[in-house]
Each structure stands twice: as C-alpha cells, then as structure tokens.
Design a protein around this motif. Structure first.
Motif, mmCIF file in Angstrom:
data_model
loop_
_atom_site.group_PDB
_atom_site.id
_atom_site.type_symbol
_atom_site.label_atom_id
_atom_site.label_comp_id
_atom_site.label_asym_id
_atom_site.label_seq_id
_atom_site.Cartn_x
_atom_site.Cartn_y
_atom_site.Cartn_z
ATOM 1 N N LYS A 100 -21.573 -10.183 -16.829
ATOM 2 C CA LYS A 100 -22.663 -10.635 -17.692
ATOM 3 C C LYS A 100 -22.789 -12.158 -17.608
ATOM 4 C CE LYS A 100 -20.906 -7.213 -20.870
ATOM 5 N NZ LYS A 100 -19.857 -7.174 -21.895
ATOM 6 N N ALA A 101 -23.996 -12.651 -17.577
ATOM 7 C CA ALA A 101 -24.193 -14.096 -17.631
ATOM 8 C C ALA A 101 -23.910 -14.571 -19.049
ATOM 9 C CB ALA A 101 -25.622 -14.443 -17.250
ATOM 10 N N ALA A 141 -21.994 -16.107 -2.280
ATOM 11 C CA ALA A 141 -22.430 -14.724 -2.436
ATOM 12 C C ALA A 141 -23.072 -14.596 -3.809
ATOM 13 C CB ALA A 141 -21.232 -13.783 -2.323
ATOM 14 N N ILE A 142 -24.282 -14.072 -3.823
ATOM 15 C CA ILE A 142 -25.050 -13.967 -5.070
ATOM 16 C C ILE A 142 -25.555 -12.539 -5.212
ATOM 17 C CG2 ILE A 142 -27.102 -14.787 -6.312
ATOM 18 C CD1 ILE A 142 -26.929 -17.410 -4.803
ATOM 19 N N SER A 143 -25.340 -11.952 -6.379
ATOM 20 C CA SER A 143 -25.932 -10.648 -6.667
ATOM 21 C C SER A 143 -27.316 -10.863 -7.262
ATOM 22 C CB SER A 143 -25.067 -9.873 -7.653
ATOM 23 O OG SER A 143 -25.789 -8.745 -8.118
ATOM 24 N N LEU A 144 -28.310 -10.203 -6.697
ATOM 25 C CA LEU A 144 -29.670 -10.330 -7.231
ATOM 26 C C LEU A 144 -29.948 -9.336 -8.349
ATOM 27 C CD1 LEU A 144 -31.997 -11.032 -4.166
ATOM 28 C CD2 LEU A 144 -30.800 -12.629 -5.650
ATOM 29 N N SER A 145 -28.947 -8.573 -8.737
ATOM 30 C CA SER A 145 -29.162 -7.629 -9.833
ATOM 31 C C SER A 145 -29.343 -8.382 -11.141
ATOM 32 C CB SER A 145 -27.961 -6.693 -9.945
ATOM 33 O OG SER A 145 -28.065 -5.953 -11.145
ATOM 34 N N ASP A 146 -30.437 -8.094 -11.831
ATOM 35 C CA ASP A 146 -30.630 -8.736 -13.135
ATOM 36 C C ASP A 146 -30.438 -7.744 -14.279
ATOM 37 O OD1 ASP A 146 -32.919 -7.345 -12.650
ATOM 38 O OD2 ASP A 146 -34.303 -8.975 -13.056
ATOM 39 N N ASN A 147 -29.627 -6.717 -14.035
ATOM 40 C CA ASN A 147 -29.259 -5.808 -15.130
ATOM 41 C C ASN A 147 -28.487 -6.538 -16.209
ATOM 42 O OD1 ASN A 147 -30.333 -3.609 -13.801
ATOM 43 N ND2 ASN A 147 -28.382 -3.025 -12.859
ATOM 44 N N LEU A 148 -27.581 -7.429 -15.779
ATOM 45 C CA LEU A 148 -26.657 -8.036 -16.733
ATOM 46 C C LEU A 148 -26.834 -9.548 -16.886
ATOM 47 C CD1 LEU A 148 -23.495 -6.041 -15.624
ATOM 48 C CD2 LEU A 148 -24.592 -5.826 -17.844
ATOM 49 N N LYS A 149 -27.678 -10.135 -16.038
ATOM 50 C CA LYS A 149 -27.930 -11.574 -16.217
ATOM 51 C C LYS A 149 -29.425 -11.823 -16.092
ATOM 52 C CE LYS A 149 -26.903 -12.448 -11.349
ATOM 53 N NZ LYS A 149 -26.063 -13.005 -10.308
ATOM 54 N N PRO A 150 -29.963 -12.806 -16.833
ATOM 55 C CA PRO A 150 -31.403 -13.060 -16.771
ATOM 56 C C PRO A 150 -31.798 -13.676 -15.428
ATOM 57 C CG PRO A 150 -30.311 -14.571 -18.312
ATOM 58 C CD PRO A 150 -29.255 -13.672 -17.777
ATOM 59 N N TRP A 151 -33.046 -13.494 -15.056
ATOM 60 C CA TRP A 151 -33.521 -13.950 -13.753
ATOM 61 C C TRP A 151 -33.422 -15.471 -13.613
ATOM 62 C CZ3 TRP A 151 -33.942 -12.018 -9.190
ATOM 63 C CH2 TRP A 151 -34.655 -12.711 -8.201
ATOM 64 N N ASP A 152 -33.562 -16.212 -14.711
ATOM 65 C CA ASP A 152 -33.515 -17.680 -14.560
ATOM 66 C C ASP A 152 -32.118 -18.172 -14.166
ATOM 67 O OD1 ASP A 152 -32.374 -17.307 -17.015
ATOM 68 O OD2 ASP A 152 -33.545 -18.826 -18.071
ATOM 69 N N VAL A 153 -31.081 -17.421 -14.525
ATOM 70 C CA VAL A 153 -29.723 -17.761 -14.051
ATOM 71 C C VAL A 153 -29.649 -17.573 -12.532
ATOM 72 C CG1 VAL A 153 -27.283 -17.054 -14.095
ATOM 73 C CG2 VAL A 153 -28.577 -17.231 -16.236
#
Lengths: 250, 250
Positions: free
Chosen positions: A248-249, B134-146
């Motif tokens: 989670k962020a 390495a970056i996960s593009l999943s925004d299930n758990l973090k907002p897109w602006d992060v």
C-alpha cells in the motif's frame, strides 16, 4: 561452424540458488570463463578448460569468450548472481558492439540467476516487495555526480534502494558519501539493512537506520538495502525483526 | 509444534528457472497454496494438499498459509518469478504484521527465484546491465499520482525501468497513461521492449521506442522495459537486435 556462448548466473552463494537451466549450461560447456571465485564454484569436469581471471578485466574476458565461441567451442562465462544485473552480460554485448561484425552471428544465450538483492531480501523478509531500484556505487565507469543524481531521484521517488558494489579498496569513503547524500532527502529513521555474505557460512545481517548506520561495516560482500516510506519492521522476541515493504502507498 | 512456511518463487515459466532450493521446498511441502496457474506448475505428489485461489485474494491466501503453519503443517505458498518482487512474500509479512502475535514465532523461509524482468532481460540481451528500477503499475493499492511521481523520478534519474502489472481488465488505459507521462521527460527514441509470455510457447518480443509503442500490444503477460540513455541496440542481419545498457555513463 561456430559454437554457443552461455552467459550464466550462478546465484549469490552455493548451488542452492542455481537454476536447472544454469546446471544444464555448465554441464554442456567445454570452456568455463570468469572471475576466479565464480569459476571455483563450478564443479570440475574432465576435459573442461577453466580460465579464471581478475575482477577488473571484464571486457578482455568477454572477448576471450567470444573468440572461443567463433572457433566452435561451447563456452560458459560465469557470474555470481544474475549475469544481467551488474555483471558479465552487459560486458559481453558491449564487446560484441565494439567487436568484429561476425560476432553478431554468434549464438549467445543469457542464463538468468537469482541476484544478490533477491537473496538478501529473502533473508530479511520482503523489503523489495514494492517499487525499488538497484544502483551500482562503482565509479570506475561513471562519474560520482551521476551516482548522486540517481540517489537523489531514487530517494525523492520513494523507492526502496539496493546498492551493488558499495565498497572498494580504491575508494573506501564512497559508501559514507552515499549515505550522507541520502540523508539530505530521507528521514534519519529510514530503514537500512546490511546483508553480508548472504548464503555463506559467515552470513551476517545488520538492521539499522540511515542515521545510525556505520559505513565501516560495509564491505565488498555486502548488499545494502535502503527502505522506503512503506518499509516496516516486525519486532520479534528472541529473533531478528522481519522487514517488508507494504504494497500500500503511504 | 508449529511447522514451516516456505514462500517459494517458481521463476517466470517452466521448471528451467526453478532453483534447487525451490525444488527442495516443494518436495517437502504438505500443502501447496497459491494463485491457480502457479499451483498448476507444481508437480503433483500423493498426499499433498493443493489450494488454488484467485489472483485478488493475496492476504486471505497468506492467512490461510500462516494458520496451517501454526497447526504444524509444512506449507509452500507459491509465486511465479521471485516471491520477494511484487509477489506473495510482502503479503505474508503484511499478514503477520496485522495478525495474532504468535505468528511472529513461526519459521518462515523465503525462497527467492528468477523474476520476470530478469528472464525478459536475458532474452533481449542485457538491458538491466546498469542502474534500473522496477515499478508496479497496479493502482489497486496505491493512487495513480504516486505511480506518476515514481515514473518521473525514474526518468529524470536516467534509470532503466521495468514495469510489472502493466495492464488489467479493470483499467486498460493505465499503460497508455504511463507511456504518455514518460514522454514528458524522455526522448521519443527511448528504447521500449515488450517481452510477452517469456519462456512460454507463445513468447514474443517487440523492440520499439517510446514514440512508436502501441499500448494495445501490452497485456497481463507482458514485462515492459524502458531504456536509459546508455541503452544500445546491436543490429543483426536476419535476427532480432540485441539490446544492452552500457556500464559507462553517458
């Protein structure tokens, strides 16, 4: 008729992290080429040539391997960890890029492996569980200000950071400089893990913080992990804390 | 008497990238727990319980595994790739952190594996040969602006970038948004590699650029690699270019 050049990752320590593909490549190879401690980790086999060299001569080693492959040999260039991560694969392709045109027709097969940061992370818990970056602190081939710029962006981007090549006899203060630079952007309580000789007998894990870390504890066998804002420690009685980075962020 | 919880990486495809340690853990385990396609990759063994679940229920799966370990079972939670990289290890430790205190006494052993970006890199050449993230593009758990902030810093820091989870049915435009955001900071000719179904029968590699990439070609099985300024293509006649990132700073 040209041969095959395998660029093989042995994983960070003994054979437990060797893949089946790597085992297969090593068993086929007629010539084993690499930095001495890595060549020493390959089981000896009759009729196999072993060419161990010093750490500093990556490009020469790559050229030697390419020349032997041109002659039809089955060659394995070996790296600890993953050859694709700060290791021999980039040196091999750099040598191809700068070498004779016929090298571009060779059969080159990179065999990936578990890299040091992954073994270190497994021992600590799951510190690389979210967005992270890997930075080599070696300034043999890039100026220090490039490294400082990357450290700044890694910190401002709130990435977990893994340092490779954090120490050298030639420049012992490099790691202290890197910690000092990170302190400009990250809070002092930021998690720092020093994973020393992972998977080997003298393995040692030090869990500390950016404020408290002692650069003198970082040697050439150390993989350094810097936490992000989502990195957590789980306290345990009578055992080392587990460390993970929340998905989670914050 | 509590058992053992192995958190095992199966590598990105078939057994070629399985480590000896992972094989050993799977052969000891009484219970195999994981997302269905990963459980299906573990050879069946008599007397072994198999619990396959949906992709979305990572924390439930982690808790189930921890509860069984408390009951004295030898349990393996399986992930594709490396469990420490955007996979089950972080979920397991998150469940421990939020769970009953006695879970902190369990014997949890993370077994690292070759991650998707490493297999993709091996196929392409050596694009991860220098500093990367390495970056996960999943925004299930973090907002897109992060995610956008991380993309910006990765680009400004001149890192090679690997995208995990680049596409989902729930948000098909995510990858297009990510490319558009990167175009603000990186030249249009920046290398982009799409490594699809690496190591599987339908494996496909697409070598393109940030300007030319077609987001519709990115699906859930795709590992995306974005080059840095030091990333080079080696043209070859009648074969796919090799791609590597030079160890020298530009």
């Amino acid at each position: 008729m040209s041969g095959v050049l395998y660029v093989v990752g042995l994983g960070p320590a003994d054979e437990r992290w060797l893949t089946l593909e790597a085992q297969q490549a090593l068993s086929e190879a007629q010539d084993i080429i690499g930095y001495e401690p890595y060549v020493a980790r390959v089981p000896e086999r009759e009729g196999q040539t072993r060419l161990a060299s010093d750490n500093r001569v990556e490009i020469d080693r790559a050229r030697e391997a390419l020349e032997r492959t041109m002659q039809g040999r089955i060659v394995a260039v070996v790296s600890g960890g993953d050859p694709g991560v700060f290791a021999m694969a980039a040196a091999v392709f750099e040598a191809v890029d700068d070498g004779p045109h016929e090298w571009r027709h060779l059969d080159i097969r990179v065999v990936p492996g578990v890299s040091a940061m992954q073994a270190a992370a497994a021992r600590l818990g799951a510190p690389l569980g979210h967005d992270f970056c890997a930075i080599s602190l070696s300034d043999n081939l890039k100026p220090w200000d490039v490294i400082e710029k990357r450290l700044e962006h890694a910190a401002r981007g709130d990435f977990v950071i893994a340092f490779y090549n954090p120490a050298s006899r030639a420049r012992p203060t490099r790691i202290a400089d890197a910690f000092a630079h990170l302190r400009k952007f990250l809070p002092g309580e930021t998690f720092v893990g020093l994973a020393k000789s992972v998977g080997r007998e003298k393995e040692e894990m030090i869990l500390t913080s950016l404020d408290a870390v002692d650069p003198a504890q970082v040697d050439m066998s150390t993989l350094v992990v810097i936490g992000a804002s989502g990195t957590r420690r789980i306290p345990r009685e009578g055992a080392r804390d587990w460390v993970y980075t929340s998905r989670k962020a914050v």
